[in-house]
Design a protein around this motif. Structure first.
Motif, PDB file in Angstrom:
ATOM      1  N   THR A  13       0.845  -1.184   0.000  1.00  0.00           N
ATOM      2  CA  THR A  13       0.000   0.000   0.000  1.00  0.00           C
ATOM      3  C   THR A  13       0.886   1.242   0.000  1.00  0.00           C
ATOM      4  O   THR A  13       2.063   1.181   0.343  1.00  0.00           O
ATOM      5  CB  THR A  13      -0.967   0.011   1.195  1.00  0.00           C
ATOM      6  OG1 THR A  13      -1.937   1.033   1.016  1.00  0.00           O
ATOM      7  CG2 THR A  13      -0.232   0.270   2.510  1.00  0.00           C
ATOM      8  N   GLN A  14       0.267   2.346  -0.361  1.00  0.00           N
ATOM      9  CA  GLN A  14       1.019   3.605  -0.375  1.00  0.00           C
ATOM     10  C   GLN A  14       0.874   4.303   0.962  1.00  0.00           C
ATOM     11  O   GLN A  14      -0.131   4.143   1.677  1.00  0.00           O
ATOM     12  CB  GLN A  14       0.498   4.516  -1.493  1.00  0.00           C
ATOM     13  CG  GLN A  14       0.806   3.986  -2.874  1.00  0.00           C
ATOM     14  CD  GLN A  14       0.201   4.872  -3.953  1.00  0.00           C
ATOM     15  OE1 GLN A  14      -0.803   5.547  -3.736  1.00  0.00           O
ATOM     16  NE2 GLN A  14       0.823   4.872  -5.121  1.00  0.00           N
ATOM     17  N   LYS A  17      -2.531   5.613   2.419  1.00  0.00           N
ATOM     18  CA  LYS A  17      -3.704   5.036   1.745  1.00  0.00           C
ATOM     19  C   LYS A  17      -4.284   3.913   2.606  1.00  0.00           C
ATOM     20  O   LYS A  17      -3.596   2.929   2.907  1.00  0.00           O
ATOM     21  CB  LYS A  17      -3.276   4.488   0.386  1.00  0.00           C
ATOM     22  CG  LYS A  17      -4.429   3.982  -0.440  1.00  0.00           C
ATOM     23  CD  LYS A  17      -3.986   3.586  -1.826  1.00  0.00           C
ATOM     24  CE  LYS A  17      -5.184   3.060  -2.614  1.00  0.00           C
ATOM     25  NZ  LYS A  17      -4.808   2.586  -3.946  1.00  0.00           N
ATOM     26  N   SER A  80      -4.397   5.179   7.945  1.00  0.00           N
ATOM     27  CA  SER A  80      -3.413   5.995   7.232  1.00  0.00           C
ATOM     28  C   SER A  80      -2.033   5.383   7.475  1.00  0.00           C
ATOM     29  O   SER A  80      -1.305   5.813   8.375  1.00  0.00           O
ATOM     30  CB  SER A  80      -3.472   7.441   7.731  1.00  0.00           C
ATOM     31  OG  SER A  80      -2.554   8.253   7.021  1.00  0.00           O
TER      32      SER A  80
END
Lengths: 113, 112
Positions: A13-14, A17, A80
């Motif tokens: 994942t970023q 995100k 997050s």
């Protein structure tokens, strides 16, 4: 046959995100746990569900949440993700709180880019 | 507080015995465990010992518990290459629910 199943096995994942990790069990156990295991460190309990009762560890960051819609499934939501959240996430179950055995899934390795 | 310590690495020759050591801090722990983790796999419960015992044997595995020193050991007899893995010591949290406190794991390497 697999008794505690985790999907996906690898997740990228970023930064920032939201990501959801999934755990399911065929044991019909009352308790489900999520542990975080960072590289070369001990697995550390984040939280657990006893049936529908959610129990958070005192030092689990607010960024981590969990849902258990039914007996079989439990989800770990990271709202997050930061670079420091990269780890192996292990799901486990036990019949109840007094039963000494926990059954672990294979884990999901989370990478944050 | 709760803390579990293990040495990080052990190398043994195939056929020899392996001894993995662990110390813990919570003298109220009722159960102590050894888990095995192979590459890419989850944690597999190998054996456990109840705190009123000082020894437990299960085929090639022997667990010794010294409550006075809060020391736990796992002996694997006739170590095989298939025993190469990370071994985690854990204590059951004494605070009323089924939380495991793990050590950082000992990587066992078995060589010919």
């Amino acid at each position: 046959d697999a008794m505690v199943i985790q999907n996906p096995r690898y997740q990228v994942t970023q930064f920032g995100k939201p990501v959801t990790l999934s755990c399911s069990q065929t044991l019909n156990h009352n308790v489900m746990y999520w542990y975080q295991q960072k590289s070369s460190q001990a697995p550390k309990l984040l939280f657990h569900y006893y049936d529908k009762d959610f129990n958070n560890e005192a030092d689990t960051p607010d960024n981590f949440q969990s849902r258990r819609p039914n007996t079989s499934f439990c989800f770990l939501d990271i709202r997050s993700p930061g670079l420091g959240d990269a780890a192996m996430y292990l799901c486990a179950t036990s019949r109840d709180n007094s039963n000494y055995e926990q059954y672990f899934g294979p884990g999901t390795r989370l990478t944050v880019t | 507080g709760e803390d579990v310590e293990q040495s990080l690495f052990l190398s043994v020759r195939e056929g020899d015995s392996s001894v993995i050591n662990c110390t813990y801090t919570d003298s109220s722990s009722t159960y102590l465990y050894w888990y095995k983790q192979e590459p890419g796999a989850g944690l597999q419960l190998l054996t456990y010992i109840f705190s009123n015992m000082d020894m437990k044997q299960d085929q090639r595995l022997t667990v010794l518990l010294n409550k006075k020193d809060k020391h736990l050991s796992l002996r694997i007899a006739d170590t095989q290459t298939g025993d190469s893995a990370i071994y985690f010591c854990a204590e059951r949290f004494s605070g009323g629910y089924n939380k495991l406190i793990f050590g950082a794991g000992t990587r066992l390497a078995v060589h010919p």
